[in-house]
Design a protein around this motif. Sequence first.
Motif, mmCIF file in Angstrom:
data_model
loop_
_atom_site.group_PDB
_atom_site.id
_atom_site.type_symbol
_atom_site.label_atom_id
_atom_site.label_comp_id
_atom_site.label_asym_id
_atom_site.label_seq_id
_atom_site.Cartn_x
_atom_site.Cartn_y
_atom_site.Cartn_z
ATOM 1 N N ALA A 139 0.779 -0.999 -0.013
ATOM 2 C CA ALA A 139 0.203 -0.163 -0.021
ATOM 3 C C ALA A 139 0.780 1.229 -0.098
ATOM 4 C CB ALA A 139 -0.772 0.087 1.030
ATOM 5 N N ALA A 140 1.937 1.115 0.836
ATOM 6 C CA ALA A 140 2.795 2.297 1.037
ATOM 7 C C ALA A 140 3.474 2.734 -0.517
ATOM 8 C CB ALA A 140 3.863 2.129 1.944
ATOM 9 N N ILE A 141 3.929 1.593 -1.193
ATOM 10 C CA ILE A 141 4.638 1.664 -2.431
ATOM 11 C C ILE A 141 3.566 2.219 -3.634
ATOM 12 C CG2 ILE A 141 5.625 0.426 -4.530
ATOM 13 C CD1 ILE A 141 6.421 -1.583 -2.356
ATOM 14 N N GLU A 142 2.542 2.025 -3.455
ATOM 15 C CA GLU A 142 1.374 2.319 -4.329
ATOM 16 C C GLU A 142 0.846 3.804 -4.087
ATOM 17 O OE1 GLU A 142 -1.016 -1.850 -5.482
ATOM 18 O OE2 GLU A 142 -1.762 -0.736 -3.657
ATOM 19 N N ALA A 143 1.208 4.164 -2.847
ATOM 20 C CA ALA A 143 1.020 5.525 -2.620
ATOM 21 C C ALA A 143 2.006 6.456 -3.109
ATOM 22 C CB ALA A 143 0.700 5.714 -1.084
ATOM 23 N N GLY A 144 3.193 5.826 -3.292
ATOM 24 C CA GLY A 144 4.279 6.717 -4.011
ATOM 25 C C GLY A 144 5.416 7.151 -2.867
ATOM 26 N N VAL A 145 5.648 6.423 -1.710
ATOM 27 C CA VAL A 145 6.558 6.507 -1.050
ATOM 28 C C VAL A 145 7.879 6.514 -1.454
ATOM 29 C CG1 VAL A 145 5.064 6.244 1.090
ATOM 30 C CG2 VAL A 145 6.835 4.257 0.054
ATOM 31 N N ASP A 146 8.833 7.236 -0.977
ATOM 32 C CA ASP A 146 10.388 6.996 -1.519
ATOM 33 C C ASP A 146 11.062 5.801 -1.044
ATOM 34 O OD1 ASP A 146 10.280 9.342 -3.453
ATOM 35 O OD2 ASP A 146 9.552 10.187 -1.514
ATOM 36 N N THR A 147 11.015 5.697 0.419
ATOM 37 C CA THR A 147 11.708 4.689 0.839
ATOM 38 C C THR A 147 10.689 3.693 1.813
ATOM 39 O OG1 THR A 147 12.567 5.679 3.039
ATOM 40 C CG2 THR A 147 14.068 5.985 1.119
ATOM 41 N N ILE A 148 11.001 2.414 1.791
ATOM 42 C CA ILE A 148 10.449 1.282 2.779
ATOM 43 C C ILE A 148 11.612 1.137 3.894
ATOM 44 C CG2 ILE A 148 9.571 -0.813 3.017
ATOM 45 C CD1 ILE A 148 7.617 0.731 1.682
ATOM 46 N N ASP A 149 11.081 1.514 5.034
ATOM 47 C CA ASP A 149 12.075 1.378 5.957
ATOM 48 C C ASP A 149 11.617 0.234 6.862
ATOM 49 O OD1 ASP A 149 12.338 4.154 5.154
ATOM 50 O OD2 ASP A 149 13.606 4.401 6.949
ATOM 51 N N HIS A 150 12.638 -0.577 7.102
ATOM 52 C CA HIS A 150 12.409 -1.851 7.834
ATOM 53 C C HIS A 150 12.244 -3.008 6.775
ATOM 54 C CE1 HIS A 150 12.548 0.522 11.415
ATOM 55 N NE2 HIS A 150 11.265 1.001 10.991
ATOM 56 N N GLY A 151 10.916 -3.073 6.129
ATOM 57 C CA GLY A 151 10.557 -4.208 5.323
ATOM 58 C C GLY A 151 11.021 -5.417 5.814
ATOM 59 N N VAL A 152 10.436 -5.752 6.966
ATOM 60 C CA VAL A 152 10.651 -7.067 7.467
ATOM 61 C C VAL A 152 10.041 -8.255 6.891
ATOM 62 C CG1 VAL A 152 10.277 -8.596 9.873
ATOM 63 C CG2 VAL A 152 10.988 -6.222 9.943
ATOM 64 N N ILE A 153 8.818 -8.293 6.442
ATOM 65 C CA ILE A 153 8.233 -9.192 5.498
ATOM 66 C C ILE A 153 7.842 -8.980 4.161
ATOM 67 C CG2 ILE A 153 6.190 -10.928 5.606
ATOM 68 C CD1 ILE A 153 5.888 -10.220 8.685
ATOM 69 N N LEU A 154 8.702 -9.293 3.319
ATOM 70 C CA LEU A 154 8.689 -9.144 1.910
ATOM 71 C C LEU A 154 8.276 -10.343 1.092
ATOM 72 C CD1 LEU A 154 11.699 -6.722 1.253
ATOM 73 C CD2 LEU A 154 9.178 -6.131 1.305
ATOM 74 N N ASP A 155 7.370 -10.110 0.263
ATOM 75 C CA ASP A 155 7.457 -11.304 -0.898
ATOM 76 C C ASP A 155 7.581 -10.989 -2.303
ATOM 77 O OD1 ASP A 155 5.326 -9.726 -1.854
ATOM 78 O OD2 ASP A 155 3.619 -10.931 -1.121
ATOM 79 N N ASP A 156 7.470 -11.977 -3.079
ATOM 80 C CA ASP A 156 7.918 -11.701 -4.811
ATOM 81 C C ASP A 156 7.317 -10.657 -5.163
ATOM 82 O OD1 ASP A 156 9.675 -13.846 -4.788
ATOM 83 O OD2 ASP A 156 8.287 -15.335 -5.164
ATOM 84 N N GLU A 157 6.200 -10.316 -4.771
ATOM 85 C CA GLU A 157 5.393 -9.020 -5.588
ATOM 86 C C GLU A 157 5.804 -8.009 -4.878
ATOM 87 O OE1 GLU A 157 0.624 -7.823 -6.419
ATOM 88 O OE2 GLU A 157 0.799 -9.150 -4.644
ATOM 89 N N ALA A 158 5.967 -7.827 -3.673
ATOM 90 C CA ALA A 158 6.322 -6.616 -2.972
ATOM 91 C C ALA A 158 7.681 -6.231 -3.500
ATOM 92 C CB ALA A 158 6.241 -6.909 -1.429
ATOM 93 N N VAL A 159 8.495 -7.207 -3.784
ATOM 94 C CA VAL A 159 10.036 -6.665 -4.263
ATOM 95 C C VAL A 159 9.932 -6.173 -5.647
ATOM 96 C CG1 VAL A 159 11.160 -7.952 -2.228
ATOM 97 C CG2 VAL A 159 10.612 -8.922 -4.663
ATOM 98 N N ALA A 160 8.999 -7.080 -6.321
ATOM 99 C CA ALA A 160 8.968 -6.578 -7.669
ATOM 100 C C ALA A 160 8.312 -5.104 -8.028
ATOM 101 C CB ALA A 160 7.967 -7.692 -8.473
ATOM 102 N N MET A 161 7.483 -4.955 -7.088
ATOM 103 C CA MET A 161 6.536 -3.521 -7.090
ATOM 104 C C MET A 161 7.909 -2.491 -6.811
ATOM 105 S SD MET A 161 3.198 -4.305 -5.186
ATOM 106 C CE MET A 161 2.720 -2.597 -4.892
ATOM 107 N N MET A 162 8.788 -2.778 -5.959
ATOM 108 C CA MET A 162 9.527 -1.755 -5.166
ATOM 109 C C MET A 162 10.523 -1.603 -6.406
ATOM 110 S SD MET A 162 10.337 -2.937 -1.460
ATOM 111 C CE MET A 162 11.592 -1.332 -1.108
ATOM 112 N N ALA A 163 10.916 -2.644 -7.052
ATOM 113 C CA ALA A 163 11.974 -2.580 -8.232
ATOM 114 C C ALA A 163 11.525 -1.784 -9.346
ATOM 115 C CB ALA A 163 12.399 -3.951 -8.760
ATOM 116 N N GLU A 164 10.372 -2.030 -9.655
ATOM 117 C CA GLU A 164 9.618 -1.531 -10.670
ATOM 118 C C GLU A 164 9.224 0.215 -10.653
ATOM 119 O OE1 GLU A 164 5.377 -1.353 -13.499
ATOM 120 O OE2 GLU A 164 5.906 -2.875 -12.046
ATOM 121 N N ALA A 165 9.065 0.520 -9.389
ATOM 122 C CA ALA A 165 8.711 1.825 -8.951
ATOM 123 C C ALA A 165 9.975 2.542 -8.452
ATOM 124 C CB ALA A 165 7.845 1.922 -7.518
ATOM 125 N N GLY A 166 11.132 2.009 -8.344
ATOM 126 C CA GLY A 166 12.533 2.605 -7.871
ATOM 127 C C GLY A 166 12.381 3.027 -6.436
#
Length: 407
Positions: free
Chosen positions: A231-258
């Motif tokens: 949800a934070a990535i979709e909202a357009g935040v610049d950094t995800i701080d901590h990111g304790v529980i990630l899955d394949d979709e989340a990291v793909a979203m981060m890589a695409e959004a920068g």
Amino acid sequence: MGTTALTGARVIDGRGAAPVDDQTILIEDDRIASVGPGGVPAGVTPDVVIDLHGQTVTPGLIDMHVHTAHPIADSEVWGGRMGRYLSADELAVWSMVNARRAIRAGLTTVRDVGCATDSVFALRRLTGWDVTLGPRVLAAGQLLCITGGHGHQLFGYECDGVDEATKGARLQLKRGADLIKLCATGGAATKHEKITENQFTRAEMTAIVEVAHERGKRVAAHAHATSGIKAAIEAGVDTIDHGVILDDEAVAMMAEAGTYLVPTLSIYPALATIGPSKGLEPHAAEKGAQVAEIHQASLWLAHQAGVKIAFGTDAAGPYHLIGGPGVLRAEFELMAGAGMTPLEVFQAATSVSAEALGLEAEIGAVEPGKIADLVVYPGDPLTDLDLIDTPAMVFRGGTLCGMTESW
């Protein structure tokens, strides 16, 4: 300020290139004038020459996640019973102590992502004017959270709904914030919440991001669990701080959004092992112990997916001091244990973090034109991570910082 020549050094440039031996770094005033092999360039007569044969020079380190004025008092330092909170006056003094410790540890830039008072803005001014010794400070002011949400009892500004979230962001910018910090999920430190729970809605986070980006400011999201991270990535935040529980979709979203990941791996073992002796409440220590293993696996997943990895420790409280013994080394070791090479960790702590701050034109690399923020290690920190704790010299803006006092 004059001209300083650092000769014979092994240089790690911060860009990820292999180290280069026998380099001379010429500093003119506060900038790097040249970097190259051999000795002092012909026709140059430096005011100061420092022989660094056998030593390694890196860019100044950048910590993207600290709290310079953390309010939990360490009874060994401040006296009294454990669990006491520092007053506003004490916080101002404590932030200066933390700043001095940070610079001596090699941190030349820090991003403060939550302070209960305006003392962090005073610290930013004082270190910027060289009134007091410390790193360059970028400050978020109070973090934004929901009522009763993560951080509300330490450094939070509580707001609910789009209108209040918008006002909260505007208020921090009015106070002088360099960025905005929001809490997308629960966390370890706040009682009666789970790290897996979502807190701000996507609409609330989008409103905060719009306010910040309209003013040219970046947004950091405290985000532990997968749905809140997405949800934070979709909202357009610049950094995800901590990111304790990630899955394949989340990291793909981060890589695409920068979107940058600031993993802060070292805080959770510190909560679990050191926290109880420093007055930390049991729930925080328990949650810290629960997330350590999965957190490292999430960083591995993000790194494999090509997510931009920045560097942060979440150093703050008495259990995890900014620039304190073992803190930077622990973060380096845990990031390396998640599959990053030591050279990649240095890149995360220098050029990648500079880019995440929007300061890549000024800091984060040993190259001509950059501000002369430099750390000198007495050996090779790529093969001996213990050296991370013991820099021989630290330059900020071309000035050699005082390294002799004990803090």
